[in-house]
Write an enzyme that holds these catalytic residues in place. Sequence first.
Site, PDB file in Angstrom:
ATOM      1  N   LYS A  84       1.698  -3.683   7.459  1.00  0.00           N
ATOM      2  CA  LYS A  84       1.905  -3.922   6.158  1.00  0.00           C
ATOM      3  C   LYS A  84       3.315  -3.627   5.420  1.00  0.00           C
ATOM      4  O   LYS A  84       3.761  -4.344   4.620  1.00  0.00           O
ATOM      5  CB  LYS A  84       0.865  -2.688   4.926  1.00  0.00           C
ATOM      6  N   THR A 107       0.876  -1.224   0.131  1.00  0.00           N
ATOM      7  CA  THR A 107       0.031  -0.188  -0.011  1.00  0.00           C
ATOM      8  C   THR A 107       0.690   1.171  -0.087  1.00  0.00           C
ATOM      9  O   THR A 107       1.798   1.118   0.537  1.00  0.00           O
ATOM     10  CB  THR A 107      -0.730   0.134   1.409  1.00  0.00           C
ATOM     11  N   TYR A 110      -1.955   0.162  10.861  1.00  0.00           N
ATOM     12  CA  TYR A 110      -2.273  -0.527   9.481  1.00  0.00           C
ATOM     13  C   TYR A 110      -0.796  -0.639   8.577  1.00  0.00           C
ATOM     14  O   TYR A 110      -0.487  -1.577   8.138  1.00  0.00           O
ATOM     15  CB  TYR A 110      -3.281   0.090   8.775  1.00  0.00           C
ATOM     16  N   GLU A 130       0.222   3.633   1.857  1.00  0.00           N
ATOM     17  CA  GLU A 130       0.238   4.106   3.251  1.00  0.00           C
ATOM     18  C   GLU A 130       1.811   3.891   3.806  1.00  0.00           C
ATOM     19  O   GLU A 130       2.279   4.215   4.979  1.00  0.00           O
ATOM     20  CB  GLU A 130      -0.665   3.148   4.032  1.00  0.00           C
TER      21      GLU A 130
HETATM   22  P1  NAP Z   1     -11.711  -4.587   1.699  1.00  0.00           P
HETATM   23  O1  NAP Z   1     -12.734  -4.243   1.074  1.00  0.00           O
HETATM   24  O2  NAP Z   1     -11.747  -3.877   3.200  1.00  0.00           O
HETATM   25  O3  NAP Z   1     -11.559  -6.033   1.908  1.00  0.00           O
HETATM   26  C1  NAP Z   1     -10.715  -6.929   2.899  1.00  0.00           C
HETATM   27  C2  NAP Z   1     -11.127  -8.275   2.787  1.00  0.00           C
HETATM   28  O4  NAP Z   1     -10.154  -8.889   3.602  1.00  0.00           O
HETATM   29  C3  NAP Z   1     -12.449  -8.862   2.983  1.00  0.00           C
HETATM   30  O5  NAP Z   1     -12.840  -9.744   2.012  1.00  0.00           O
HETATM   31  C4  NAP Z   1     -12.522  -8.994   4.438  1.00  0.00           C
HETATM   32  O6  NAP Z   1     -13.303  -9.958   4.640  1.00  0.00           O
HETATM   33  C5  NAP Z   1     -11.031  -9.794   4.356  1.00  0.00           C
HETATM   34  N1  NAP Z   1     -10.522 -10.286   5.942  1.00  0.00           N
HETATM   35  C6  NAP Z   1     -10.312  -9.213   6.771  1.00  0.00           C
HETATM   36  N2  NAP Z   1     -10.091  -9.904   7.883  1.00  0.00           N
HETATM   37  C7  NAP Z   1      -9.824 -11.139   7.385  1.00  0.00           C
HETATM   38  C8  NAP Z   1      -9.359 -12.366   8.061  1.00  0.00           C
HETATM   39  N3  NAP Z   1      -8.579 -12.563   9.383  1.00  0.00           N
HETATM   40  N4  NAP Z   1      -9.061 -13.526   7.648  1.00  0.00           N
HETATM   41  C9  NAP Z   1      -9.602 -13.826   6.322  1.00  0.00           C
HETATM   42  N5  NAP Z   1     -10.192 -12.550   5.383  1.00  0.00           N
HETATM   43  C10 NAP Z   1     -10.240 -11.305   6.109  1.00  0.00           C
HETATM   44  O7  NAP Z   1     -10.279  -4.045   1.194  1.00  0.00           O
HETATM   45  P2  NAP Z   1      -9.746  -3.944  -0.338  1.00  0.00           P
HETATM   46  O8  NAP Z   1     -10.033  -2.187  -0.550  1.00  0.00           O
HETATM   47  O9  NAP Z   1     -10.619  -4.721  -1.206  1.00  0.00           O
HETATM   48  O10 NAP Z   1      -8.425  -3.974  -0.323  1.00  0.00           O
HETATM   49  C11 NAP Z   1      -7.857  -5.079  -0.645  1.00  0.00           C
HETATM   50  C12 NAP Z   1      -6.342  -5.272  -0.079  1.00  0.00           C
HETATM   51  O11 NAP Z   1      -5.615  -4.156  -0.766  1.00  0.00           O
HETATM   52  C13 NAP Z   1      -6.257  -4.949   1.327  1.00  0.00           C
HETATM   53  O12 NAP Z   1      -5.083  -5.996   1.915  1.00  0.00           O
HETATM   54  C14 NAP Z   1      -6.001  -3.675   1.396  1.00  0.00           C
HETATM   55  O13 NAP Z   1      -5.288  -3.317   2.740  1.00  0.00           O
HETATM   56  C15 NAP Z   1      -4.956  -3.570   0.120  1.00  0.00           C
HETATM   57  N6  NAP Z   1      -4.977  -2.117  -0.291  1.00  0.00           N
HETATM   58  C16 NAP Z   1      -6.132  -1.590  -0.709  1.00  0.00           C
HETATM   59  C17 NAP Z   1      -6.215  -0.457  -1.272  1.00  0.00           C
HETATM   60  C18 NAP Z   1      -7.422   0.643  -1.577  1.00  0.00           C
HETATM   61  O14 NAP Z   1      -7.151   1.734  -1.790  1.00  0.00           O
HETATM   62  N7  NAP Z   1      -8.372  -0.140  -1.735  1.00  0.00           N
HETATM   63  C19 NAP Z   1      -4.988   0.503  -1.479  1.00  0.00           C
HETATM   64  C20 NAP Z   1      -3.775  -0.294  -1.212  1.00  0.00           C
HETATM   65  C21 NAP Z   1      -3.824  -1.513  -0.698  1.00  0.00           C
HETATM   66  P3  NAP Z   1     -14.906  -9.770   5.057  1.00  0.00           P
HETATM   67  O15 NAP Z   1     -15.690  -9.287   3.976  1.00  0.00           O
HETATM   68  O16 NAP Z   1     -15.514 -10.695   5.789  1.00  0.00           O
HETATM   69  O17 NAP Z   1     -14.546  -8.476   5.990  1.00  0.00           O
HETATM   70  N1  GDD Z   2     -12.340   7.391   6.324  1.00  0.00           N
HETATM   71  C1  GDD Z   2     -12.495   8.585   6.448  1.00  0.00           C
HETATM   72  N2  GDD Z   2     -13.691   9.147   6.847  1.00  0.00           N
HETATM   73  N3  GDD Z   2     -11.431   9.355   6.060  1.00  0.00           N
HETATM   74  C2  GDD Z   2     -11.659  10.788   6.073  1.00  0.00           C
HETATM   75  C3  GDD Z   2     -12.803  11.356   6.445  1.00  0.00           C
HETATM   76  C4  GDD Z   2     -14.015  10.726   6.874  1.00  0.00           C
HETATM   77  O1  GDD Z   2     -14.784  10.885   7.429  1.00  0.00           O
HETATM   78  N4  GDD Z   2     -12.396  12.695   6.707  1.00  0.00           N
HETATM   79  C5  GDD Z   2     -11.318  12.965   6.051  1.00  0.00           C
HETATM   80  N5  GDD Z   2     -10.682  11.901   5.672  1.00  0.00           N
HETATM   81  C6  GDD Z   2      -9.479  11.374   5.111  1.00  0.00           C
HETATM   82  C7  GDD Z   2      -8.525  10.593   6.245  1.00  0.00           C
HETATM   83  O2  GDD Z   2      -8.247  11.295   7.129  1.00  0.00           O
HETATM   84  C8  GDD Z   2      -7.428  10.177   5.002  1.00  0.00           C
HETATM   85  O3  GDD Z   2      -6.482  11.294   5.207  1.00  0.00           O
HETATM   86  C9  GDD Z   2      -8.190  10.435   3.696  1.00  0.00           C
HETATM   87  O4  GDD Z   2      -9.500  10.964   3.913  1.00  0.00           O
HETATM   88  C10 GDD Z   2      -8.457   8.866   3.106  1.00  0.00           C
HETATM   89  O5  GDD Z   2      -8.869   8.136   3.873  1.00  0.00           O
HETATM   90  P1  GDD Z   2      -9.576   6.655   3.762  1.00  0.00           P
HETATM   91  O6  GDD Z   2     -10.659   6.952   2.768  1.00  0.00           O
HETATM   92  O7  GDD Z   2     -10.114   6.051   4.886  1.00  0.00           O
HETATM   93  O8  GDD Z   2      -8.356   6.001   3.127  1.00  0.00           O
HETATM   94  P2  GDD Z   2      -6.878   5.756   3.584  1.00  0.00           P
HETATM   95  O9  GDD Z   2      -6.047   6.433   2.463  1.00  0.00           O
HETATM   96  O10 GDD Z   2      -6.738   6.167   5.091  1.00  0.00           O
HETATM   97  O11 GDD Z   2      -6.511   4.115   3.460  1.00  0.00           O
HETATM   98  C11 GDD Z   2      -6.956   3.410   2.182  1.00  0.00           C
HETATM   99  O12 GDD Z   2      -6.107   3.637   1.059  1.00  0.00           O
HETATM  100  C12 GDD Z   2      -4.955   2.934   1.394  1.00  0.00           C
HETATM  101  C13 GDD Z   2      -3.981   3.385   0.266  1.00  0.00           C
HETATM  102  O13 GDD Z   2      -3.190   4.506   0.533  1.00  0.00           O
HETATM  103  C14 GDD Z   2      -7.352   2.111   2.550  1.00  0.00           C
HETATM  104  O14 GDD Z   2      -8.078   1.339   1.567  1.00  0.00           O
HETATM  105  C15 GDD Z   2      -6.096   1.329   3.037  1.00  0.00           C
HETATM  106  O15 GDD Z   2      -6.509   0.049   3.027  1.00  0.00           O
HETATM  107  C16 GDD Z   2      -5.043   1.540   1.881  1.00  0.00           C
HETATM  108  O16 GDD Z   2      -3.882   0.837   2.004  1.00  0.00           O
END
Ligand code: NAP
Ligand code: GDD
Length: 350
Positions: free
Chosen positions: A160, A132, A156, A134
Amino acid sequence: MKTSFVTGATGQDGSYLIRKLLSEGRRVCALVRRSSTSNMSRLADLTPGRQENGAELQFVPGDLTDGAGLIGILETYEPDEIFNLAAQSDVRESFNVPELTGNVDGLGTLRLLEGIRRLGLEKKTRFYQASTSELFGDVREKPQRETTPFAPRSPYAIAKLYAYWTTVNYREAYGIFACNGILFNHESPLRGENFVTRKITRGAARIREGLQETLRMGNIDSRRDWGHAEDYVEGMFLMLQQDSPDDYVLATGEQHSVREFLEIVFRDLDYDLVWRGTGVDEKGVDRRSGKTLVEIAPEFFRPTEVNYLCGDSSKAREKLGWRPKHSFETLVQDMLKNDVELAKRERANN
Ligand code: NAP
Ligand code: GDD
């Protein structure tokens, strides 16, 4: 037929990736963890078993905290590919559950890689780790690329980081084809409602339909590089189809603040959002009606924040030929269209 094992199958990325893998004719084993209410809503339209094109889908029960169970699954299926997407993926929540986050996001990755090693699958099973942006945290360089030093700012990101280096170590120590995809934020209509983009599109659409009064937000001056999840799973897939393993950034290179995201979404819903006041007293008001649409709620602030993320994905574009098809504008439209329809249905059912 190649077998792909996907963890995090029920999440946003899992849902898009499974469709991609099925379209490629894979046998897909999708890990689903036990829950008291169904967590299958994003996969509801997929039927397990043989698909029309010969691909196959199976749901496999399991949990990333259960090492013995994971080894059993790897032994049974001997997958050609593992896509490790499972995680406690909410950054704010990781401050509340740091130990759980470390266990799932950090040790969970180790359990899978160690499973590959113990079962002698090092030459067979390719491994994708959902790393990520992050990791860049308190950024040391703008934009961030594969060589930018890491500076994580949350439990987190620290979990990671452990998973990132474990992936590199198993590649170097045991010759496993293991890759880190360092993905910047990617969103979609399937995004969890706790993440900021979906919270905004869903909340604003509900305000428009009279189902909600205001949106209560945290740090709206935070800046992100937001892409579309559909494009990012293409990149994950490509990483495991190369001749040699490597780590890649996937990003759009375009950055917006949360404040801008709010302005665009409310504009698209025909509001005229203007800002009044400062700090926690700042409000987003509709100039025409005087109605308060956005309030600042300190409970959404994070103890340590990542203020700025913007990625340079030149390496993935050159070596993988990865090209996102969606623009920022089409991403917002896609999400908003979905949430307006959802809010209309919700109002009709009220
Ligand atoms: P998400 O929608 O939150 O999905 C997370 C998945 O992990 C869900 O299927 C959840 O299952 C499963 N999970 C959580 N705890 C588990 C456990 N103990 N054992 C098995 N499964 C478990 O996340 P996403 O946005 O699809 O992201 C996918 C991956 O990419 C994550 O690893 C995230 O950290 C990483 N990532 C995401 C982003 C982004 O912007 N989306 C960016 C960079 C990296 P349940 O449905 O049962 O909760
Ligand atoms: N969730 C949330 N809710 N975020 C807020 C809010 C709010 O009400 N207001 C402001 N934010 C700001 C957060 O403080 C952060 O700086 C930004 O919006 C994005 O927040 P999120 O959408 O929660 O995502 P994230 O960047 O913290 O994390 C996501 O992206 C990562 C990749 O950079 C997640 O998907 C992580 O799992 C992933 O690794």
